[in-house]
Design an enzyme around this catalytic site. Structure first.
Site, PDB file in Angstrom:
ATOM      1  N   ASP A  82     -35.664   4.470 -20.327  1.00  0.00           N
ATOM      2  CA  ASP A  82     -36.970   4.166 -21.407  1.00  0.00           C
ATOM      3  C   ASP A  82     -36.387   3.382 -22.479  1.00  0.00           C
ATOM      4  O   ASP A  82     -35.709   3.156 -22.915  1.00  0.00           O
ATOM      5  CB  ASP A  82     -37.103   5.181 -21.250  1.00  0.00           C
ATOM      6  CG  ASP A  82     -37.893   6.339 -22.804  1.00  0.00           C
ATOM      7  OD1 ASP A  82     -39.797   5.088 -21.721  1.00  0.00           O
ATOM      8  OD2 ASP A  82     -38.312   6.266 -23.711  1.00  0.00           O
ATOM      9  N   GLU A 132     -37.185  -0.294 -18.918  1.00  0.00           N
ATOM     10  CA  GLU A 132     -38.600  -0.388 -19.337  1.00  0.00           C
ATOM     11  C   GLU A 132     -38.122  -1.270 -20.803  1.00  0.00           C
ATOM     12  O   GLU A 132     -37.623  -0.642 -21.240  1.00  0.00           O
ATOM     13  CB  GLU A 132     -38.684   0.345 -19.781  1.00  0.00           C
ATOM     14  CG  GLU A 132     -40.181   0.632 -19.878  1.00  0.00           C
ATOM     15  CD  GLU A 132     -40.969   1.053 -21.120  1.00  0.00           C
ATOM     16  OE1 GLU A 132     -41.947   1.746 -21.249  1.00  0.00           O
ATOM     17  OE2 GLU A 132     -40.226   2.266 -21.642  1.00  0.00           O
TER      18      GLU A 132
END
Ligand code: GLC
Length: 484
Positions: free
Chosen positions: A188, A250
């Protein structure tokens, strides 16, 4: 070994399948629905966070990285899900959230020096960095009399990855789940991991960022608040801790700036594709740019056209384009991500009032629609968010219909490995997107006019029966032809 041309199915655990009637999806529910993934033919699943969380950011605010939130089940339920997924040939990726914890994580109290603190500047925040969700990235902590950094919500203080104890702790987390058998991680917000150590202001922007930003963010170069040049060392450590597990990053940066990340991660989400309008010329230039960036195993892009943050494919591109968009997503080379529900054309919904997510993303997170019953077979209780329109689209109805969107997804996933690795754009009629994949030609017509295909050949797949006639493609249709 990670499969060539893998398709990864994103599960948003709260909204996939509830097994105990509390209205929230859970791990046993996921286990009971693996048939659907096997039937689709996907290679892997990615679980959005399942860790204990006070839900300020619906699970992306983690307060224990090595446990499962009771609402989803137990570590035992996780092991059971993993075992059955593996038995059924599905790899499992977890969501690793390394940039910040929940403010309720015991680390925030026990190890305040694991976080990023600074003194006020002129009585206000220490610098001009802004949070992804708007406003300053700094909040004042009354108890300590200092400001702490949060690149996202104030309830998500940023960890200080320049502190070796943080690095060790997070490597331990990576090893914990790998030791239980997971196959990799979606990492993330990894571009936020390292910032300027002197916490200097972001200078004014001198060129466009390359991906959409809020108006106030776009005025700044965002060169100090994220993506610091030291990132390589942190990524190398993550890679070492993860061994050869699959790592998808990401990274909210345009593909031209992926290189340092691709030295250590396997693939990076191509947000340029997600944001691209469904129109041939823009798609062609995005595909050319993103496929030119190479990673450890060829194409460095992970394809994504929707997820829990950015909304649904069908809503963004229009229902007319749902089939052609599916053909595009699944005929690009490398690893592709499919968000739960997109395979039946689920749309965005109204969200909740009051909202669960202050940034307005509830509408992307409505439950899976398994059947036509009022709660879509998602729960026997009261769903945390209601399904949008299960009577109109659901897995059960589409599974038995060879002409459904779900059947098209199955066909595309089955065809995908045969397309090989290379991709070459092909000149086509204005308005049409066309590219070669080995012996195959993919033609996509996002317009509302009938357009000629650039070459003739036997149709291997059509987005809908009769889409291809007399070497021309119907409006909003797509086809794969064998031309070699
Ligand atoms: C990622 C997640 C998003 C979350 C944010 C902060 O972008 O996908 O849902 O809000 O990181 O963790």
């Amino acid at each position: 070994m990670w499969p060539d041309q893998a398709v990864v199915y994103q599960i948003y655990p709260r909204s996939f399948q509830d097994s105990n009637g509390d209205g929230v999806g859970d791990l046993s529910g996921i286990r009971s629905r693996l048939d659907h993934l096997v039937g689709l033919g996907v290679d892997a699943l990615w679980l959005s966070p399942i860790y204990p969380s006070p839900l300020a950011d619906l699970g992306y605010d983690v307060c224990d990285y090595t446990d499962v939130d009771r609402v989803y089940g137990t570590l035992g339920d996780f092991d059971a899900l993993l075992a059955v997924a593996h038995e059924r040939g599905l790899r499992v990726l977890l969501d690793m959230v390394p940039c910040h914890t929940s403010i309720e994580h015991p680390w925030f109290r026990e190890h305040p020096d694991w976080y990023i603190w600074a003194d006020a500047r002129d009585g206000g925040p220490p610098n001009n960095w802004s949070s992804t969700f708007g406003g300053s990235a700094w909040s004042f902590d009354e108890e300590r009399g200092r400001w702490y950094l949060h690149s996202f919500y104030p309830e998500q203080p940023d960890l200080d990855w320049r502190n070796p104890e943080v690095v060790d702790a997070m490597h331990g987390v990576l090893r914990f789940w790998l030791g239980r058998g997971v196959d990799g991680y979606r990492i993330d917000a990894i571009d936020r991991l390292l910032k300027d150590p002197e916490l200097r202001d972001d200078p004014p922007a001198t060129e466009p960022f390359g991906l959409p930003l809020r108006a106030d963010e776009a005025k700044l170069a965002l060169s100090n608040s994220r993506n610091h040049p030291d990132i390589g060392e942190a990524l190398a450590g993550i890679r070492e801790a993860a061994g050869d597990a699959f790592l998808v990053g990401e990274v909210y940066l345009p593909s031209a700036r992926w290189q340092p990340y691709l030295e250590h991660l396997d693939v990076i989400f191509a947000f340029e594709l997600l944001y691209c309008s469904f129109e041939a010329e823009s798609l062609r230039s995005v595909i050319e740019a993103t496929t030119a960036v190479r990673g450890r195993h060829g194409v460095g892009a992970a394809w994504v056209m929707s997820n829990h943050d950015f909304g649904r494919m069908v809503t963004r591109y229009g229902e007319d384009n749902a089939r052609a968009a599916a053909v595009l997503l699944l005929t690009l080379p490398g690893t592709t991500f499919l968000y739960q529900g997109d395979e039946i054309g689920q749309t965005e919904g109204p969200g909740a009032d009051p909202p669960y997510d202050r940034a307005g993303r509830d509408r992307h997170r409505h439950p899976m629609q398994w059947n036509a019953s009022p709660f879509g077979g998602f729960t026997t209780g009261k769903p945390w968010l209601p399904p949008v329109d299960p009577e109109k689209r659901n897995v059960e109805a589409q599974a038995g219909d060879p002409h459904s969107l779900l059947s098209l997804y199955r066909e595309l996933i089955a065809l995908r490995p045969g397309l090989g690795w290379d991709i070459r754009p092909v000149d086509a009629a204005p308005g049409m997107l066309a590219y070669r994949r080995g012996d195959h030609l993919v033609a996509i017509n996002p317009t509302d006019r009938r357009l000629p295909t650039p070459a003739s050949g036997a149709a291997v797949l059509e987005s809908a029966g009769g889409a291809l006639q007399s070497e021309a493609l119907a409006p909003h249709a797509a086809a794969v032809l064998r031309v070699g």
